[in-house]
Structures are given as C-alpha cells and as structure tokens.
Design a protein around this motif. Structure first.
Motif, PDB file in Angstrom:
ATOM      1  N   GLN A   1       0.842  -1.197   0.000  1.00 27.47           N
ATOM      2  CA  GLN A   1       0.000   0.000   0.000  1.00 27.47           C
ATOM      3  C   GLN A   1       0.880   1.251   0.000  1.00 27.47           C
ATOM      4  N   THR A   2       0.359   2.321  -0.618  1.00 26.25           N
ATOM      5  CA  THR A   2       1.085   3.592  -0.710  1.00 26.25           C
ATOM      6  C   THR A   2       0.133   4.736  -0.372  1.00 26.25           C
ATOM      7  N   CYS A   3       0.545   5.937  -0.671  1.00 28.89           N
ATOM      8  CA  CYS A   3      -0.291   7.119  -0.483  1.00 28.89           C
ATOM      9  C   CYS A   3      -1.593   6.986  -1.279  1.00 28.89           C
ATOM     10  N   CYS A   4      -2.676   7.534  -0.746  1.00 30.90           N
ATOM     11  CA  CYS A   4      -3.965   7.471  -1.445  1.00 30.90           C
ATOM     12  C   CYS A   4      -4.066   8.511  -2.550  1.00 30.90           C
ATOM     13  N   GLY A   5      -3.162   9.489  -2.545  1.00 27.67           N
ATOM     14  CA  GLY A   5      -3.173  10.517  -3.586  1.00 27.67           C
ATOM     15  C   GLY A   5      -3.937  11.770  -3.228  1.00 27.67           C
ATOM     16  N   GLN A   6      -4.416  11.833  -1.989  1.00 24.82           N
ATOM     17  CA  GLN A   6      -5.224  12.990  -1.589  1.00 24.82           C
ATOM     18  C   GLN A   6      -4.476  14.304  -1.763  1.00 24.82           C
ATOM     19  N   MET A   7      -3.214  14.341  -1.359  1.00 29.74           N
ATOM     20  CA  MET A   7      -2.481  15.615  -1.397  1.00 29.74           C
ATOM     21  C   MET A   7      -2.288  16.103  -2.837  1.00 29.74           C
ATOM     22  N   HIS A   8      -2.201  15.159  -3.784  1.00 28.89           N
ATOM     23  CA  HIS A   8      -2.073  15.559  -5.179  1.00 28.89           C
ATOM     24  C   HIS A   8      -3.372  16.215  -5.664  1.00 28.89           C
ATOM     25  N   VAL A   9      -4.493  15.545  -5.382  1.00 29.86           N
ATOM     26  CA  VAL A   9      -5.792  16.057  -5.833  1.00 29.86           C
ATOM     27  C   VAL A   9      -6.083  17.408  -5.193  1.00 29.86           C
ATOM     28  N   ASN A  10      -5.834  17.514  -3.887  1.00 26.39           N
ATOM     29  CA  ASN A  10      -6.143  18.750  -3.167  1.00 26.39           C
ATOM     30  C   ASN A  10      -5.311  19.930  -3.653  1.00 26.39           C
ATOM     31  N   THR A  11      -4.138  19.632  -4.217  1.00 27.81           N
ATOM     32  CA  THR A  11      -3.259  20.694  -4.684  1.00 27.81           C
ATOM     33  C   THR A  11      -3.444  20.982  -6.168  1.00 27.81           C
ATOM     34  N   GLY A  12      -4.361  20.259  -6.807  1.00 25.39           N
ATOM     35  CA  GLY A  12      -4.684  20.543  -8.197  1.00 25.39           C
ATOM     36  C   GLY A  12      -4.070  19.617  -9.222  1.00 25.39           C
TER      37      GLY A  12
ATOM     38  N   GLY B   1      -7.175  25.024  10.855  1.00 26.54           N
ATOM     39  CA  GLY B   1      -6.273  25.820  10.041  1.00 26.54           C
ATOM     40  C   GLY B   1      -5.221  25.031   9.299  1.00 26.54           C
ATOM     41  N   PHE B   2      -5.229  23.693   9.425  1.00 22.53           N
ATOM     42  CA  PHE B   2      -4.190  22.915   8.759  1.00 22.53           C
ATOM     43  C   PHE B   2      -4.448  22.849   7.252  1.00 22.53           C
ATOM     44  N   GLY B   3      -5.346  21.968   6.832  1.00 22.56           N
ATOM     45  CA  GLY B   3      -5.704  21.904   5.416  1.00 22.56           C
ATOM     46  C   GLY B   3      -4.568  21.525   4.494  1.00 22.56           C
ATOM     47  N   GLY B   4      -3.611  20.734   4.965  1.00 26.57           N
ATOM     48  CA  GLY B   4      -2.513  20.299   4.106  1.00 26.57           C
ATOM     49  C   GLY B   4      -1.664  21.458   3.630  1.00 26.57           C
ATOM     50  N   THR B   5      -1.554  21.645   2.314  1.00 29.23           N
ATOM     51  CA  THR B   5      -0.721  22.724   1.782  1.00 29.23           C
ATOM     52  C   THR B   5      -1.311  24.103   2.063  1.00 29.23           C
ATOM     53  N   PHE B   6      -2.557  24.162   2.509  1.00 28.96           N
ATOM     54  CA  PHE B   6      -3.146  25.452   2.894  1.00 28.96           C
ATOM     55  C   PHE B   6      -2.300  26.114   3.980  1.00 28.96           C
ATOM     56  N   ALA B   7      -1.808  25.305   4.931  1.00 23.61           N
ATOM     57  CA  ALA B   7      -1.017  25.840   6.040  1.00 23.61           C
ATOM     58  C   ALA B   7       0.305  26.428   5.557  1.00 23.61           C
ATOM     59  N   VAL B   8       0.789  25.952   4.398  1.00 23.53           N
ATOM     60  CA  VAL B   8       2.039  26.462   3.827  1.00 23.53           C
ATOM     61  C   VAL B   8       1.766  27.681   2.943  1.00 23.53           C
ATOM     62  N   LYS B   9       0.749  27.577   2.114  1.00 27.64           N
ATOM     63  CA  LYS B   9       0.463  28.642   1.154  1.00 27.64           C
ATOM     64  C   LYS B   9      -0.225  29.850   1.800  1.00 27.64           C
ATOM     65  N   ASN B  10      -0.909  29.601   2.894  1.00 31.63           N
ATOM     66  CA  ASN B  10      -1.640  30.682   3.583  1.00 31.63           C
ATOM     67  C   ASN B  10      -1.271  30.648   5.066  1.00 31.63           C
TER      68      ASN B  10
END
Length: 255
Positions: free
Chosen positions: A39-50, A177-186
């Motif tokens: 098993q590996t990553c589900c790919g959520q972070m890719h989809v959420n980032t576009g 306030g986390f939201g994955g890359t949201f915490a980095v970009k904002n």
C-alpha cells in the motif's frame, strides 16, 4: 470480519502508534486484521493541490491492494484519507482512468470506512471496552465532519470510555487551520485559525485533545507545544485501544 488496515502516509511515517492502536482495537473486538504490504499514499495531497492526473498510479495501486474479495472492509484511521478513497478516487478514475480502474475503484470505495463510522455503523458498537481516566476534549476534523459526515459517532465512542472526563470543545466545528498545503500557502491565515482553536482547547482544561486525523493533531500539537500549554494530542484510536489491563500512559507535555 477480515479487515484490511490502510495506514496512510502520516500514519506510516510519523504516527505509527495510531495505526497500531487501530489494529489492536479491531483485533480485540474479534476481527482478522491484515495489512497489504504494498500500500502507498492514497493521492489525496495531489488532488487537493490541483494535480488530478498525477495520482492515477496511486489510485490504481490502492484498488489493487485492497480489492481482494476476501477483504470485507478497509478501515482507515483518518477521515481525510477515507474521504479521498470514497470520493476523490472515483473522480480521478472517471476523468483519467480506464474501465478496469473505474471498476476497481467502485469495488473498493464501497467497503472503505473511517474508524469511528466502521465501529458504529458497521459493527454496531459504541462501548469497545476502553479505559482512559483523563480529561479529554474532541476536535471534529473537517473532512470527517463535512465529507464523510461522521457526526456524533466519535463522541458516542468516547462517551462510552470508562473513566473518561469528556468536555465539550467550544466552536468545535471550526477548522483548525491545517488543510494540508493550505497551512504552507496561507501561513498567516492558518496560524490565526490555529490560535483560535488552541484558545478553545486550553480553555476546556483538558489534558488531551483527540481527533480522528493525525494531520490535524500534528498541526494542533505544534501550536500547543510552542505556547507550552501542557495539553497533549492523541488519536482517537489510541484512546479506544487503551484498557485497564494495557492502559495508555500519557507522556509529559510541554509547559
């Protein structure tokens, strides 16, 4: 039941105790827990980032690893990753996949559950025999609350824990306030949201803040440690896996 455990990226790399506790809990309830090794990553972070085409290989691997007909359910100690499998995988497969991928996704998504909804909706239990004599408050994470709509299920499980002092978290349904890359970009907005969340958590006087997502707990724990609040964070699975015979021992929190 024969249950496959999906560890998630954060669970595998940073929070293995949450994954182990999920396995311990399900085995204690009498189920056969298996761990598909590829098993590996589900790919959520890719989809959420576009990047919606890029996770096709990950979605295909997930369908292959968990599509075994002998696996009756896939349990995930993460509302966001369970939400990705149930909703995003179908979107990715329909837009960029072939017929085999669409069929594989359709098979797996219907038997994939976040931990609390699996316990309450599928197994029909709320009292799992847990013992945790501490003051606890619960933060409902955004994906579990809004995408999976688990509602009161985690709270029903926590209320049945022996010895627990469960206190309500003010404005619980507000994002941490986390939201994955949201915490980095904002970062400034994320930090402001975290500050509000920490104020509500510390105001409860809880020893522990729990949730069903290690990602949100990581964000909250970082903030609490920086202000030396003395409040720990702990995944829901770790509380539910704790018993009188094998209790979870809290580590010292930063003060």
């Amino acid at each position: 039941m024969r249950i496959a455990l999906f560890a998630t990226c954060l669970g595998d790399t940073l929070f293995p105790e949450a994954v182990k506790s999920t396995a311990v809990l399900l085995a204690r309830l009498g189920h056969d827990v298996v761990f598909p090794p590829q098993q590996t990553c589900c790919g959520q972070m890719h989809v959420n980032t576009g990047y919606q085409r890029e996770p096709v290989p990950l979605v295909r691997n997930f369908a292959g690893q968990f599509g075994d007909p002998s696996i009756e359910a896939v349990v995930v100690p993460s509302g966001s990753c369970a939400g990705s499998v149930r909703h995003q995988h179908q979107d990715v497969a329909e837009r960029y996949g072939d017929a085999a991928l669409r069929a594989g996704v359709a098979t797996v998504r219907t038997k994939t559950y976040e931990l609390s909804e699996f316990l309450v909706d599928v197994l029909g239990v709320t009292d799992v025999g847990a013992y945790f004599p501490h003051r606890v408050t619960y933060h409902p994470t955004c994906h579990s609350l809004r995408m999976l709509r688990v509602g009161e299920k985690p709270l029903r499980l926590l209320r049945a824990v022996e010895g627990i002092d469960l206190v309500e978290l003010p404005e619980a349904d507000v994002c941490c306030g986390f939201g994955g890359t949201f915490a980095v970009k904002n970062a400034e907005t994320s930090t402001a949201m975290l500050r509000d969340k920490m104020g509500h958590i510390t105001g409860t006087g809880a020893e522990v803040c729990t949730a069903g997502d290690s990602s949100c707990l990581m964000h909250i724990a970082g903030g609490l440690s920086r202000i030396r609040a003395g409040t720990r964070t702990l995944h829901l699975a770790q509380i539910l896996a704790s018993t009188r015979t094998v209790p979870h021992v809290l580590t010292e929190a930063a003060r």
